[in-house]
Design a protein around this motif. Structure first.
Motif, mmCIF file in Angstrom:
data_model
loop_
_atom_site.group_PDB
_atom_site.id
_atom_site.type_symbol
_atom_site.label_atom_id
_atom_site.label_comp_id
_atom_site.label_asym_id
_atom_site.label_seq_id
_atom_site.Cartn_x
_atom_site.Cartn_y
_atom_site.Cartn_z
ATOM 1 N N ARG A 37 0.831 -1.204 0.000
ATOM 2 C CA ARG A 37 0.000 0.000 0.000
ATOM 3 C C ARG A 37 0.861 1.247 0.000
ATOM 4 N N GLN A 38 1.889 1.251 0.840
ATOM 5 C CA GLN A 38 2.796 2.396 0.874
ATOM 6 C C GLN A 38 3.510 2.548 -0.469
ATOM 7 N N ALA A 39 3.857 1.426 -1.096
ATOM 8 C CA ALA A 39 4.528 1.475 -2.396
ATOM 9 C C ALA A 39 3.646 2.152 -3.437
ATOM 10 N N VAL A 40 2.371 1.774 -3.478
ATOM 11 C CA VAL A 40 1.443 2.387 -4.438
ATOM 12 C C VAL A 40 1.324 3.880 -4.191
ATOM 13 N N ASP A 41 1.176 4.258 -2.925
ATOM 14 C CA ASP A 41 1.045 5.679 -2.592
ATOM 15 C C ASP A 41 2.278 6.469 -3.018
ATOM 16 N N LEU A 42 3.465 5.891 -2.768
ATOM 17 C CA LEU A 42 4.698 6.603 -3.099
ATOM 18 C C LEU A 42 4.930 6.654 -4.608
ATOM 19 N N VAL A 43 4.523 5.602 -5.328
ATOM 20 C CA VAL A 43 4.629 5.637 -6.787
ATOM 21 C C VAL A 43 3.733 6.740 -7.343
ATOM 22 N N GLN A 44 2.530 6.842 -6.801
ATOM 23 C CA GLN A 44 1.611 7.883 -7.270
ATOM 24 C C GLN A 44 2.154 9.280 -6.955
ATOM 25 N N ARG A 45 2.915 9.395 -5.875
ATOM 26 C CA ARG A 45 3.453 10.693 -5.486
ATOM 27 C C ARG A 45 4.711 11.045 -6.279
ATOM 28 N N ALA A 65 -0.127 -4.847 -5.573
ATOM 29 C CA ALA A 65 0.442 -3.506 -5.736
ATOM 30 C C ALA A 65 0.840 -3.262 -7.189
ATOM 31 N N ALA A 66 1.422 -4.285 -7.834
ATOM 32 C CA ALA A 66 1.816 -4.148 -9.242
ATOM 33 C C ALA A 66 0.605 -3.863 -10.120
ATOM 34 N N ALA A 67 -0.496 -4.565 -9.847
ATOM 35 C CA ALA A 67 -1.713 -4.363 -10.636
ATOM 36 C C ALA A 67 -2.255 -2.954 -10.450
ATOM 37 N N GLU A 68 -2.210 -2.454 -9.213
ATOM 38 C CA GLU A 68 -2.728 -1.102 -8.967
ATOM 39 C C GLU A 68 -1.820 -0.046 -9.576
ATOM 40 N N ILE A 69 -0.516 -0.280 -9.525
ATOM 41 C CA ILE A 69 0.420 0.658 -10.153
ATOM 42 C C ILE A 69 0.200 0.692 -11.655
ATOM 43 N N ARG A 70 0.003 -0.478 -12.246
ATOM 44 C CA ARG A 70 -0.256 -0.528 -13.693
ATOM 45 C C ARG A 70 -1.524 0.239 -14.042
ATOM 46 N N ARG A 71 -2.520 0.161 -13.161
ATOM 47 C CA ARG A 71 -3.802 0.810 -13.431
ATOM 48 C C ARG A 71 -3.716 2.318 -13.236
ATOM 49 N N GLY A 77 7.265 1.185 -14.706
ATOM 50 C CA GLY A 77 7.474 -0.240 -14.911
ATOM 51 C C GLY A 77 7.719 -0.930 -13.576
ATOM 52 N N VAL A 78 7.235 -2.155 -13.444
ATOM 53 C CA VAL A 78 7.360 -2.887 -12.181
ATOM 54 C C VAL A 78 8.297 -4.076 -12.338
ATOM 55 N N VAL A 79 9.268 -4.168 -11.440
ATOM 56 C CA VAL A 79 10.174 -5.308 -11.348
ATOM 57 C C VAL A 79 9.857 -6.049 -10.057
ATOM 58 N N MET A 80 9.567 -7.339 -10.159
ATOM 59 C CA MET A 80 9.257 -8.138 -8.974
ATOM 60 C C MET A 80 10.514 -8.862 -8.490
ATOM 61 N N LEU A 81 10.701 -8.862 -7.180
ATOM 62 C CA LEU A 81 11.766 -9.639 -6.554
ATOM 63 C C LEU A 81 11.158 -10.911 -5.984
ATOM 64 N N THR A 82 11.771 -12.045 -6.247
ATOM 65 C CA THR A 82 11.212 -13.311 -5.816
ATOM 66 C C THR A 82 12.310 -14.229 -5.283
ATOM 67 N N THR A 83 11.898 -15.308 -4.661
ATOM 68 C CA THR A 83 12.817 -16.348 -4.232
ATOM 69 C C THR A 83 12.379 -17.650 -4.873
ATOM 70 N N PHE A 84 13.269 -18.624 -4.923
ATOM 71 C CA PHE A 84 12.889 -19.919 -5.465
ATOM 72 C C PHE A 84 11.746 -20.494 -4.633
ATOM 73 N N GLY A 85 10.862 -21.234 -5.282
ATOM 74 C CA GLY A 85 9.729 -21.828 -4.584
ATOM 75 C C GLY A 85 8.482 -20.979 -4.647
#
Length: 226
Positions: A37-45, A65-71, A77-85
């Motif tokens: 939520r904070q990420a979306v708010d800061l991206v919008q700002r 958050a990625a979906a809301e940022i896209r909208r 552009g959104v880069v996702m960080l992930t781990t195996f599994g």
């Protein structure tokens, strides 16, 4: 300058990402968030070129958050960080509008390359993530995997020869400009081809198209795409 936001609920991860990005003079971190939520708010700002999001965060997760940022801020552009599994999360994020997927334990250079690619309008799947996605898609059994490959080939067979060429490079993570140089086309022409490819394949973003390219067996290996 590529203005970037970092979102992760673990302070040490944010510090590590920030330190890596600080090594590139063309990338600046304009904001940090501890949840989606904070990420979306800061991206919008701040309207950064790239937002780097952890997939799993408290409250609003990275995928949502990625979906809301896209909208709301489609230019970011959104880069996702992930781990195996977390293969299921990666597949869900494909439809959420994320353009890049990186492994947290990957090389620092890969993080910078991913951010640069996404900022340039390209999709970026790290080799590990691409392999995991394809392996996960095949995990449903030989019959299911064969069915998906056949379906992907059927979808790509509907493309023109030029669109298949564009998709092959797109599947390797190249930007419109890079594809234009390799095919000796105007960048605007490549952009039009990419839009047509996405429409014909029935996908919303370049990362999802890249997966189709891999399933259909037409994505170029990195060395051949250079």
């Amino acid at each position: 300058m590529i203005r970037t936001l970092i979102a992760d609920d673990e302070p040490m991860i944010r510090a590590g990402v920030r330190a890596v990005l600080a090594s590139d003079p063309d990338i600046s971190v304009v904001a940090e968030a501890a949840d989606g939520r904070q990420a979306v708010d800061l991206v919008q700002r701040h309207r950064p070129e790239v937002a780097v999001l952890d997939i799993r965060m408290p409250g609003l997760g990275g995928i949502e958050a990625a979906a809301e940022i896209r909208r709301t801020v489609p230019a970011t552009g959104v880069v996702m960080l992930t781990t195996f599994g977390e293969d299921d999360y990666i597949l869900r994020a494909l439809s959420g509008g994320a353009a890049g997927f990186l492994i947290k334990s990957g090389e620092p250079e890969e993080l910078i390359a991913g951010i640069r690619a996404v900022a340039d309008g390209a999709a970026y799947l790290s080799p590990q993530v691409a392999a995991r996605v394809v392996a996960h898609l095949a995990a449903g059994g030989a019959g299911a995997a064969a069915g998906r490959r056949a379906a992907a080939r059927e979808r790509t067979d509907a493309l023109t020869a030029r669109e298949r060429e564009v998709l092959a490079f797109l599947g390797s993570g190249l930007s419109n400009g890079q594809i234009a140089r390799r095919l000796h086309l105007a960048e605007g022409t490549v952009k039009a081809h990419v839009s047509s490819v996405l429409g014909r394949l029935g996908v919303d973003n370049r990362a999802a198209a890249a997966v189709v390219a891999h399933e259909a067996g037409i994505a170029l290996p990195p060395a051949a795409a250079q």
